[in-house]
Design a protein around this motif. Structure first.
Motif, short mmCIF file in Angstrom:
data_model
loop_
_atom_site.label_atom_id
_atom_site.label_comp_id
_atom_site.label_asym_id
_atom_site.label_seq_id
_atom_site.Cartn_x
_atom_site.Cartn_y
_atom_site.Cartn_z
N ASN A 321 0.84 -1.20 0.00
CA ASN A 321 0.00 0.00 0.00
C ASN A 321 0.87 1.24 0.00
O ASN A 321 1.95 1.26 0.60
CB ASN A 321 -0.90 0.02 1.24
CG ASN A 321 -2.15 -0.81 1.06
OD1 ASN A 321 -2.27 -1.59 0.13
ND2 ASN A 321 -3.09 -0.64 1.98
N GLU A 355 -4.78 -5.36 10.90
CA GLU A 355 -5.90 -6.25 11.18
C GLU A 355 -5.44 -7.46 12.00
O GLU A 355 -5.07 -7.32 13.15
CB GLU A 355 -6.60 -6.65 9.88
CG GLU A 355 -7.13 -5.45 9.10
CD GLU A 355 -7.69 -5.81 7.75
OE1 GLU A 355 -7.83 -7.01 7.45
OE2 GLU A 355 -7.98 -4.89 6.97
N TYR A 417 -14.46 -7.43 -6.64
CA TYR A 417 -14.56 -6.61 -5.43
C TYR A 417 -14.50 -5.12 -5.72
O TYR A 417 -14.15 -4.32 -4.86
CB TYR A 417 -13.46 -7.04 -4.44
CG TYR A 417 -13.63 -8.49 -4.03
CD1 TYR A 417 -14.45 -8.83 -2.96
CD2 TYR A 417 -13.02 -9.49 -4.75
CE1 TYR A 417 -14.63 -10.15 -2.61
CE2 TYR A 417 -13.19 -10.82 -4.40
CZ TYR A 417 -14.00 -11.15 -3.34
OH TYR A 417 -14.19 -12.46 -3.00
N GLY A 420 -12.11 -2.00 -4.18
CA GLY A 420 -11.17 -2.54 -3.22
C GLY A 420 -11.83 -3.08 -1.97
O GLY A 420 -13.02 -2.90 -1.75
N TYR A 421 -11.01 -3.71 -1.13
CA TYR A 421 -11.32 -4.38 0.12
C TYR A 421 -11.72 -5.84 -0.11
O TYR A 421 -12.67 -6.12 -0.80
CB TYR A 421 -12.38 -3.65 0.95
CG TYR A 421 -11.84 -2.46 1.69
CD1 TYR A 421 -10.95 -2.61 2.74
CD2 TYR A 421 -12.17 -1.17 1.29
CE1 TYR A 421 -10.42 -1.52 3.39
CE2 TYR A 421 -11.65 -0.07 1.95
CZ TYR A 421 -10.77 -0.25 2.99
OH TYR A 421 -10.24 0.82 3.63
N PHE A 422 -10.90 -6.70 0.47
CA PHE A 422 -11.09 -8.15 0.51
C PHE A 422 -10.64 -8.88 -0.75
O PHE A 422 -10.73 -10.10 -0.80
CB PHE A 422 -12.54 -8.53 0.87
CG PHE A 422 -12.92 -8.17 2.28
CD1 PHE A 422 -12.45 -8.90 3.35
CD2 PHE A 422 -13.71 -7.07 2.53
CE1 PHE A 422 -12.77 -8.56 4.65
CE2 PHE A 422 -14.03 -6.71 3.83
CZ PHE A 422 -13.56 -7.46 4.89
N ALA A 451 -6.04 3.11 5.19
CA ALA A 451 -7.32 3.59 4.64
C ALA A 451 -7.30 5.04 4.22
O ALA A 451 -8.20 5.79 4.53
CB ALA A 451 -8.44 3.35 5.66
N LYS A 458 -15.26 3.72 2.77
CA LYS A 458 -14.67 2.51 3.32
C LYS A 458 -15.73 1.58 3.91
O LYS A 458 -15.76 0.38 3.61
CB LYS A 458 -13.63 2.84 4.38
CG LYS A 458 -13.07 1.60 5.06
CD LYS A 458 -12.04 1.92 6.12
CE LYS A 458 -11.58 0.64 6.81
NZ LYS A 458 -10.58 0.88 7.85
N LEU A 461 -17.83 -0.21 1.30
CA LEU A 461 -17.05 -1.19 0.56
C LEU A 461 -16.77 -2.43 1.40
O LEU A 461 -16.86 -3.57 0.91
CB LEU A 461 -15.73 -0.56 0.10
CG LEU A 461 -15.84 0.48 -1.01
CD1 LEU A 461 -14.52 1.24 -1.16
CD2 LEU A 461 -16.22 -0.16 -2.33
N VAL A 462 -16.44 -2.21 2.67
CA VAL A 462 -16.15 -3.34 3.55
C VAL A 462 -17.39 -4.23 3.70
O VAL A 462 -17.31 -5.47 3.57
CB VAL A 462 -15.67 -2.85 4.93
CG1 VAL A 462 -15.68 -3.99 5.95
CG2 VAL A 462 -14.27 -2.27 4.82
N ASN A 465 -18.23 -6.09 0.29
CA ASN A 465 -17.28 -7.11 -0.12
C ASN A 465 -17.11 -8.22 0.89
O ASN A 465 -16.78 -9.35 0.52
CB ASN A 465 -15.93 -6.45 -0.44
CG ASN A 465 -15.99 -5.66 -1.74
OD1 ASN A 465 -16.90 -5.83 -2.54
ND2 ASN A 465 -15.03 -4.78 -1.94
#
Length: 617
Positions: A321, A355, A417, A420-422, A451, A458, A461-462, A465
């Motif tokens: 990232n 995470e 996805y 983004g995310y996952f 993030a 966010k 999207l979280v 996904n």
């Protein structure tokens, strides 16, 4: 019936049915106009379901409105929209709000829902948008639904990754939703491109989504075995936060030595930042990076896949990232971890914000250390954990080392996805299906801001996904829960915390093992007596209640609460317990007792004032 009798009518005390019964009680109370019962049920529901649920806040907002508390109704509705700005009931309520900014924000989300689309389009018309265009995937290509003012055809410009053109829409049908013209059309996708964007002449036009992404299968990435030591393709998708991007690239450039087989590919994903565009162009001209530019913003997976297309035979990949700070030695540790066994496919380091691999507080976001501290913590991790690798369910894409053999076997990232995310989780779970393991290199540490590219999107999207991940990999939820409960990384994390704390790390590190445990929601410290809280109009039914704020909820405390409830029941009075969690559900067997659920000290005075409770013990 008393208020407690009304709110407890139909209340299930079994763990599996308790939440559903509270939902039912709150909804029925609202329909009956029983605002106090609705508020009490919705308030507990909000506290016990966690920070991801929006419906409890929406129900409490509606109860506040009935109780004549517009400020409370407004605060809860805004909080519900923040929690889940894609929940249809929340969107419907937000579209009816007095605040034009909230209505406009809700309208953009509501365009994706057939039942709310006309209200959303009308909101844009009333807000002054001369054009509103909705894009959607269609079996035959791209569906366009356009609304505009005036008599002339609507002229639009379009572009994809490799193509561009113009599109003229002529009115087809009567005026609609506050606009004088409307047209629908279906056009084919431009070749094999996966992104499509429209632009209108009027700067006030609303086009949603700004980029329509076509779902794509993970592209094949076979390159075969190399003839020498594995090279390393370092991939950095960039979009926002120019300063974090500059620092990230500075760190990565410092990690490259002549002849070591490492190279950096930066994918500039249609960044709106002139600083990022200038930075990446300067580095590319100096030969420090290979620069790939996306003409439209296609998201993380597409950016990574474009860079992977440059991979050579036998070349590993490190996906980073643009807000991660990777010490040079950490790259060496990650490479050694990934090649520690032939069945290892991915390796990920510890981080402050990673995470499942976060330290010192496990599974939580920790403060970003200084640049000097990041290097020193990485050195400490290597000293205490060496080359240890521990299997984890999946790696995390902030700094993911991927073996060439894995890329040859399963290809790149999935395009299911969106932005983004996952997609990193999907990749790692596909790796496991192919017989590879995902590991944490416990001797490596990387800093991560976290993030910076998605902003307010966010949460949506979280949620979207994560549902896709659970549908594609049904056992993932249970495995994640088991990993959280067992925490096989705890010992390695504790060693780093203790060693770094001994070297002068912050208080959260010096505390040793204590900050490493997951923090469960629960009651805060005892609150001082809140006697004298002023009554709030409209909230009635608990005037005879006393509030109990115990210091803990162990077996002795639970017995004390039950005993106090029995004593007050003999007096014909109620008892409210401020706090509590799932383990305290049995306390509600006392018919004169109500349990709020987890509550912060800062909330207690307002809670008591709403219900005119003056006695606290």
């Amino acid at each position: 019936m008393t208020l407690l009798e009304r709110v407890r009518n139909g209340l299930s005390l079994t763990r599996d049915e308790h939440v559903a019964s509270l939902l039912d009680i709150a909804r029925k109370a609202l329909l009956a106009g029983d605002a106090p019962a609705a508020w009490l049920a919705a308030d507990r529901l909000n506290r016990i379901t966690g920070p991801a649920e929006a419906i409890p806040l929406l129900l409490r907002s509606a109860a506040c409105a009935l109780l004549g508390d517009p400020a409370g109704a407004d605060a809860d509705l805004r909080a519900a929209f923040h929690r889940n700005p894609e929940q249809p009931d929340v969107l419907a309520a937000a579209l009816g709000h007095d605040d034009p900014a909230l209505r406009q924000a809700a309208a953009r989300r509501a365009l994706g829902y057939a039942d709310l689309r006309e209200r959303a389009v009308r909101e844009f018309a009333q807000g002054g948008a001369a054009t509103t265009v909705i894009l959607a995937a269609h079996p035959e290509g791209i569906a366009i639904d356009a609304f505009w003012q005036g008599d002339a055809p609507l002229e639009l410009a379009w572009r994809s990754e490799t193509r561009a053109g113009k599109l003229a829409l002529r009115p087809r049908g009567a005026a609609s939703c506050g606009y004088s013209q409307r047209a629908r059309a279906v056009i084919p996708w431009p070749g094999d491109d996966i992104g499509f964007a429209l632009a209108a002449p009027d700067a006030r036009a609303v086009i949603a989504p700004p980029v329509l992404n076509r779902a794509f299968a993970p592209p094949e990435n076979r390159r075969g075995a190399g003839t020498g030591p594995p090279g390393l393709l370092i991939i950095v998708p960039v979009y926002g936060d120019a300063e974090a991007t500059r620092r990230c690239l500075d760190w990565l450039q410092a990690a490259i030595r002549r002849g070591d087989g490492r190279r950096i590919v930066v994918v500039e994903d249609a960044s709106p930042s002139p600083e990022i565009v200038a930075l990446t162009e300067t580095l590319a001209r100096a030969g420090r990076i290979r620069l790939l530019r996306q003409p439209i913003n296609l998201g993380f997976a597409a950016a990574v896949n474009r860079a992977l297309a440059l991979r050579e035979a036998g070349e590993d990949a490190l996906i980073v990232n643009a807000d991660a700070y990777v010490p040079a030695a950490a790259i060496d540790t990650l490479r050694a971890a990934a090649h520690a066994a032939p069945d290892i496919g991915t390796a990920v380091p510890f981080s402050n914000n990673g995470e499942d691999v976060s330290i010192p507080r496990r599974f939580r976001v920790n403060p970003l250390p200084s640049e000097e501290e990041i290097v020193r913590i990485d050195r400490v991790a290597r000293a205490v954990n060496g080359g240890e690798v521990i299997e984890i369910p999946n790696g995390i894409g902030f700094c993911l080392y991927v073996r060439a053999e894995l890329l040859d076997a399963i290809g790149g990232f999935s395009g299911a996805y969106e932005r983004g995310y996952f997609e990193d989780v999907d990749f790692c779970l596909r790796a496991r299906k192919a017989g590879f393991r995902n590991v944490c290199a416990t001797g490596a540490y990387v800093g991560h801001s976290g993030a910076l590219s998605f902003g307010g999107d966010k949460g949506a999207l979280v949620r979207r996904n994560l549902a896709r991940i659970h549908a594609a990999f049904p056992g993932y939820r249970a495995e994640s829960d088991a990993f959280f409960a067992a925490d096989p990384l705890a010992a390695a994390a504790r060693r780093i915390a203790e060693a770094w704390g001994a070297e002068g790390g912050g208080a959260e590190w010096r505390a040793g093992a204590s900050p490493m445990t997951p923090q469960a929601a629960g009651p805060a410290a005892p609150h001082p007596v809140a006697a004298g809280a002023s009554p709030s109009t409209g909230f009635t039914g608990l005037e005879d209640a006393a509030a109990l704020r115990p210091g803990g909820f162990g077996p002795a405390e639970r017995e004390g609460i039950a005993r106090t409830a029995r004593l007050r029941a003999a007096e014909g009075r109620a008892l409210v317990v401020l706090g509590g969690g799932e383990a305290d559900l049995a306390l509600l067997e006392s018919p004169n007792l109500w349990l709020t659920g987890p509550i912060d000290d800062s909330e207690i005075p307002d809670w008591l004032a709403r219900w005119s409770i003056r006695e606290v013990f």
